[in-house]
Design a protein around this motif. Structure first.
Motif, PDB file in Angstrom:
ATOM      1  N   LEU A   1     -25.826  45.180 -34.516  1.00 15.48           N
ATOM      2  CA  LEU A   1     -25.160  44.628 -33.110  1.00 15.48           C
ATOM      3  C   LEU A   1     -23.804  43.656 -33.447  1.00 15.48           C
ATOM      4  CD1 LEU A   1     -28.387  43.889 -31.001  1.00 15.48           C
ATOM      5  CD2 LEU A   1     -26.650  45.885 -30.970  1.00 15.48           C
ATOM      6  N   ARG A   2     -22.860  43.737 -32.736  1.00 19.17           N
ATOM      7  CA  ARG A   2     -21.729  42.922 -32.755  1.00 19.17           C
ATOM      8  C   ARG A   2     -21.117  42.506 -31.336  1.00 19.17           C
ATOM      9  NH1 ARG A   2     -18.647  46.292 -35.295  1.00 19.17           N
ATOM     10  NH2 ARG A   2     -19.229  45.628 -37.331  1.00 19.17           N
ATOM     11  N   LEU A   3     -21.163  41.132 -31.304  1.00 16.18           N
ATOM     12  CA  LEU A   3     -20.757  40.367 -30.079  1.00 16.18           C
ATOM     13  C   LEU A   3     -19.441  39.724 -30.264  1.00 16.18           C
ATOM     14  CD1 LEU A   3     -24.182  40.133 -30.272  1.00 16.18           C
ATOM     15  CD2 LEU A   3     -23.808  38.969 -28.044  1.00 16.18           C
ATOM     16  N   THR A   4     -18.492  39.951 -29.123  1.00 19.92           N
ATOM     17  CA  THR A   4     -17.311  39.494 -29.287  1.00 19.92           C
ATOM     18  C   THR A   4     -17.344  38.103 -28.629  1.00 19.92           C
ATOM     19  OG1 THR A   4     -14.858  39.630 -28.553  1.00 19.92           O
ATOM     20  CG2 THR A   4     -16.564  40.316 -27.171  1.00 19.92           C
ATOM     21  N   TRP A   5     -16.570  37.088 -28.928  1.00 20.80           N
ATOM     22  CA  TRP A   5     -16.504  35.803 -28.322  1.00 20.80           C
ATOM     23  C   TRP A   5     -15.657  35.490 -27.155  1.00 20.80           C
ATOM     24  CZ3 TRP A   5     -16.795  31.018 -32.600  1.00 20.80           C
ATOM     25  CH2 TRP A   5     -18.209  31.098 -32.955  1.00 20.80           C
ATOM     26  N   ARG A   6     -14.823  36.546 -26.978  1.00 17.48           N
ATOM     27  CA  ARG A   6     -13.816  36.355 -25.865  1.00 17.48           C
ATOM     28  C   ARG A   6     -14.232  36.243 -24.634  1.00 17.48           C
ATOM     29  NH1 ARG A   6      -8.656  40.589 -27.245  1.00 17.48           N
ATOM     30  NH2 ARG A   6      -8.572  40.117 -29.527  1.00 17.48           N
ATOM     31  N   ASN A   7     -15.256  36.452 -24.063  1.00 17.58           N
ATOM     32  CA  ASN A   7     -15.874  35.989 -22.833  1.00 17.58           C
ATOM     33  C   ASN A   7     -16.391  34.740 -22.773  1.00 17.58           C
ATOM     34  OD1 ASN A   7     -18.099  36.641 -24.292  1.00 17.58           O
ATOM     35  ND2 ASN A   7     -18.938  38.460 -23.041  1.00 17.58           N
TER      36      ASN A   7
ATOM     37  N   ILE B   1     -20.038  44.002 -26.374  1.00 16.86           N
ATOM     38  CA  ILE B   1     -21.034  44.370 -27.439  1.00 16.86           C
ATOM     39  C   ILE B   1     -20.935  45.745 -28.055  1.00 16.86           C
ATOM     40  CG2 ILE B   1     -23.554  44.503 -27.925  1.00 16.86           C
ATOM     41  CD1 ILE B   1     -24.102  42.525 -25.872  1.00 16.86           C
ATOM     42  N   GLU B   2     -21.202  45.751 -29.412  1.00 13.12           N
ATOM     43  CA  GLU B   2     -20.948  47.051 -29.708  1.00 13.12           C
ATOM     44  C   GLU B   2     -22.164  46.923 -30.669  1.00 13.12           C
ATOM     45  OE1 GLU B   2     -17.702  46.662 -32.243  1.00 13.12           O
ATOM     46  OE2 GLU B   2     -16.211  47.081 -30.472  1.00 13.12           O
ATOM     47  N   GLY B   3     -22.635  48.400 -30.892  1.00 11.96           N
ATOM     48  CA  GLY B   3     -23.823  48.580 -31.675  1.00 11.96           C
ATOM     49  C   GLY B   3     -24.173  49.927 -32.316  1.00 11.96           C
ATOM     50  N   TYR B   4     -24.805  50.014 -33.212  1.00 15.73           N
ATOM     51  CA  TYR B   4     -25.137  51.363 -34.047  1.00 15.73           C
ATOM     52  C   TYR B   4     -26.532  51.237 -34.699  1.00 15.73           C
ATOM     53  CZ  TYR B   4     -23.112  49.730 -38.531  1.00 15.73           C
ATOM     54  OH  TYR B   4     -22.801  49.106 -39.401  1.00 15.73           O
ATOM     55  N   GLN B   5     -27.293  52.282 -34.858  1.00 17.95           N
ATOM     56  CA  GLN B   5     -28.642  52.078 -35.634  1.00 17.95           C
ATOM     57  C   GLN B   5     -28.532  53.178 -36.437  1.00 17.95           C
ATOM     58  OE1 GLN B   5     -32.036  51.867 -32.812  1.00 17.95           O
ATOM     59  NE2 GLN B   5     -33.199  52.736 -34.318  1.00 17.95           N
ATOM     60  N   LEU B   6     -28.923  52.792 -37.888  1.00 23.27           N
ATOM     61  CA  LEU B   6     -29.266  53.761 -38.735  1.00 23.27           C
ATOM     62  C   LEU B   6     -30.796  53.898 -38.776  1.00 23.27           C
ATOM     63  CD1 LEU B   6     -26.971  52.113 -41.371  1.00 23.27           C
ATOM     64  CD2 LEU B   6     -26.571  53.997 -39.920  1.00 23.27           C
ATOM     65  N   MET B   7     -31.423  54.596 -39.879  1.00 15.39           N
ATOM     66  CA  MET B   7     -32.822  54.857 -40.056  1.00 15.39           C
ATOM     67  C   MET B   7     -33.670  53.664 -39.949  1.00 15.39           C
ATOM     68  SD  MET B   7     -34.819  57.478 -42.574  1.00 15.39           S
ATOM     69  CE  MET B   7     -33.852  58.861 -41.752  1.00 15.39           C
TER      70      MET B   7
ATOM     71  N   TRP C   1     -10.482  26.209 -31.547  1.00 15.80           N
ATOM     72  CA  TRP C   1     -11.756  26.943 -30.851  1.00 15.80           C
ATOM     73  C   TRP C   1     -11.213  28.049 -29.836  1.00 15.80           C
ATOM     74  CZ3 TRP C   1     -16.509  27.827 -30.257  1.00 15.80           C
ATOM     75  CH2 TRP C   1     -16.999  27.958 -29.147  1.00 15.80           C
ATOM     76  N   HIS C   2     -10.062  28.075 -29.425  1.00 18.27           N
ATOM     77  CA  HIS C   2      -9.685  29.197 -28.483  1.00 18.27           C
ATOM     78  C   HIS C   2      -9.166  30.240 -29.437  1.00 18.27           C
ATOM     79  CE1 HIS C   2     -10.030  26.391 -25.044  1.00 18.27           C
ATOM     80  NE2 HIS C   2     -10.260  27.314 -24.407  1.00 18.27           N
ATOM     81  N   ILE C   3      -8.557  29.988 -30.698  1.00 20.17           N
ATOM     82  CA  ILE C   3      -8.280  30.769 -31.548  1.00 20.17           C
ATOM     83  C   ILE C   3      -9.572  31.635 -32.187  1.00 20.17           C
ATOM     84  CG2 ILE C   3      -7.236  31.394 -33.750  1.00 20.17           C
ATOM     85  CD1 ILE C   3      -5.135  29.255 -33.198  1.00 20.17           C
ATOM     86  N   ALA C   4     -10.322  30.904 -32.446  1.00 19.77           N
ATOM     87  CA  ALA C   4     -11.772  31.489 -32.999  1.00 19.77           C
ATOM     88  C   ALA C   4     -12.432  32.294 -31.881  1.00 19.77           C
ATOM     89  CB  ALA C   4     -12.834  30.357 -33.332  1.00 19.77           C
ATOM     90  N   CYS C   5     -12.311  31.847 -30.536  1.00 17.53           N
ATOM     91  CA  CYS C   5     -12.962  32.668 -29.432  1.00 17.53           C
ATOM     92  C   CYS C   5     -12.140  34.199 -29.379  1.00 17.53           C
ATOM     93  CB  CYS C   5     -12.863  31.934 -28.285  1.00 17.53           C
ATOM     94  SG  CYS C   5     -14.107  30.721 -28.019  1.00 17.53           S
ATOM     95  N   LEU C   6     -10.859  33.997 -29.526  1.00 20.86           N
ATOM     96  CA  LEU C   6     -10.032  35.391 -29.457  1.00 20.86           C
ATOM     97  C   LEU C   6     -10.540  36.209 -30.698  1.00 20.86           C
ATOM     98  CD1 LEU C   6      -6.658  33.794 -28.260  1.00 20.86           C
ATOM     99  CD2 LEU C   6      -8.325  35.213 -26.902  1.00 20.86           C
ATOM    100  N   LEU C   7     -10.636  35.545 -32.021  1.00 17.29           N
ATOM    101  CA  LEU C   7     -10.757  36.556 -33.043  1.00 17.29           C
ATOM    102  C   LEU C   7     -12.134  36.948 -33.381  1.00 17.29           C
ATOM    103  CD1 LEU C   7      -7.821  35.174 -35.210  1.00 17.29           C
ATOM    104  CD2 LEU C   7      -7.821  37.216 -33.531  1.00 17.29           C
ATOM    105  N   ASN C   8     -12.998  35.715 -33.364  1.00 18.87           N
ATOM    106  CA  ASN C   8     -14.415  35.827 -33.888  1.00 18.87           C
ATOM    107  C   ASN C   8     -15.338  36.739 -33.219  1.00 18.87           C
ATOM    108  OD1 ASN C   8     -13.731  33.923 -35.744  1.00 18.87           O
ATOM    109  ND2 ASN C   8     -15.275  32.543 -35.094  1.00 18.87           N
ATOM    110  N   LYS C   9     -16.406  37.262 -33.992  1.00 21.08           N
ATOM    111  CA  LYS C   9     -17.273  38.141 -33.381  1.00 21.08           C
ATOM    112  C   LYS C   9     -18.698  37.598 -34.164  1.00 21.08           C
ATOM    113  CE  LYS C   9     -14.885  42.164 -32.399  1.00 21.08           C
ATOM    114  NZ  LYS C   9     -14.523  43.851 -32.551  1.00 21.08           N
ATOM    115  N   THR C  10     -20.033  37.788 -33.522  1.00 19.99           N
ATOM    116  CA  THR C  10     -21.139  37.356 -34.059  1.00 19.99           C
ATOM    117  C   THR C  10     -21.748  38.884 -34.449  1.00 19.99           C
ATOM    118  OG1 THR C  10     -21.306  35.442 -32.833  1.00 19.99           O
ATOM    119  CG2 THR C  10     -23.320  36.436 -33.665  1.00 19.99           C
ATOM    120  N   THR C  11     -22.234  39.016 -35.501  1.00 22.20           N
ATOM    121  CA  THR C  11     -22.898  40.122 -36.192  1.00 22.20           C
ATOM    122  C   THR C  11     -24.341  39.937 -36.559  1.00 22.20           C
ATOM    123  OG1 THR C  11     -20.626  41.023 -37.098  1.00 22.20           O
ATOM    124  CG2 THR C  11     -22.765  42.117 -37.889  1.00 22.20           C
ATOM    125  N   LEU C  12     -25.039  40.721 -35.831  1.00 26.26           N
ATOM    126  CA  LEU C  12     -26.525  40.749 -36.227  1.00 26.26           C
ATOM    127  C   LEU C  12     -27.020  42.053 -37.069  1.00 26.26           C
ATOM    128  CD1 LEU C  12     -26.308  39.732 -32.948  1.00 26.26           C
ATOM    129  CD2 LEU C  12     -28.593  38.992 -33.329  1.00 26.26           C
TER     130      LEU C  12
END
Length: 238
Positions: free
Chosen positions: A75-81, A64-70, A130-141
């Motif tokens: 938030l960004r979650l990788t699909w690899r796991n 998980i990666e994340g940053y906050q502005l004002m 599906w496995h290629i998507a899991c390796l490359l995709n991320k979910t962004t909130l």
């Protein structure tokens, strides 16, 4: 001052035993009406309130990666796991099994024979996709005071659509555990992040999370940003 909850249909008082303060619903014994009473008792300090939870601080989990502005939280979650070991093994074995047949058909020049393998090829191709998507995709909130925007990519996956939800309609976030499938007859579990709206409707924000901390961390960060007090919900993990 104590207030008596009354049925909006027949105006009869509701007994405490017929009130669920966690789900904000009640049942009238006089007429049988089941109703949501959040609008009646939504102001802070009223007698009927949900019980706040006390949960330790959740650190940012791997993936998980994340940053906050004002005025914005990202938030960004990788699909690899999300890759399941047995399914990955099955994908490799399935496609290795098909390769000799494909090579023989290609060598013979009778490409129409591939039609007999079409279903097997579809399964194998879908698993690889599906496995290629899991390796490359991320979910962004993207969370703002007005809305939550959820996007998945860069590879499109069926049933993983872009969502935009009004932030002001969200009353609670919570994480549930569910059975995602079975391996050798034994269930394996995943976690989903869900929300309860002001209307009482429940929707799913994230699913197929491999560990609970992923969902709990996202829940924690969104609730802090939107200033939503963490309350107990039916079915959520402890």
């Amino acid at each position: 001052m104590n207030q008596t909850l009354r049925c909006p249909k027949c105006e009869q008082g509701i007994a405490p035993a017929d009130i669920n303060i966690h789900l904000l619903i009640a049942k009238c014994q006089a007429c049988g009406n089941v109703f949501n009473f959040e609008q009646q008792y939504s102001a802070p300090g009223t007698a009927l309130q949900q019980i706040p939870k006390e949960r330790a601080e959740i650190s940012m989990p791997p993936g998980i990666e994340g940053y906050q502005l004002m005025n914005e939280l990202n938030l960004r979650l990788t699909w690899r796991n999300r890759i399941h070991g047995f399914l990955a093994f099955f994908t490799v074995a399935w496609n290795l099994f098909l390769i000799p047949f494909i090579l023989m058909i290609m060598a013979s020049g009778d490409l129409e024979m591939l039609l007999f393998l079409s279903l097997h090829l579809l399964v194998g191709g879908s698993l690889i996709y599906w496995h290629i998507a899991c390796l490359l995709n991320k979910t962004t909130l993207q969370i703002t005071p007005q809305y939550i925007l959820i996007e998945h990519g860069p590879i499109p996956v069926p049933f993983m659509r872009t969502q935009q939800i009004s932030a002001t309609a969200i009353r609670q976030l919570y994480v549930e555990e569910y059975v995602a499938g079975h391996t050798n007859g034994n269930p394996f579990y995943r976690f989903a992040l869900k929300i309860r709206l002001a209307s009482g409707q429940r929707e799913q924000l994230l699913k197929n999370l491999r560990n609970a901390d992923e969902g709990l961390y996202v829940e924690q960060q969104i609730e802090r940003f939107l200033k939503i007090e963490d309350m107990a919900e039916r079915g959520e993990i402890a």
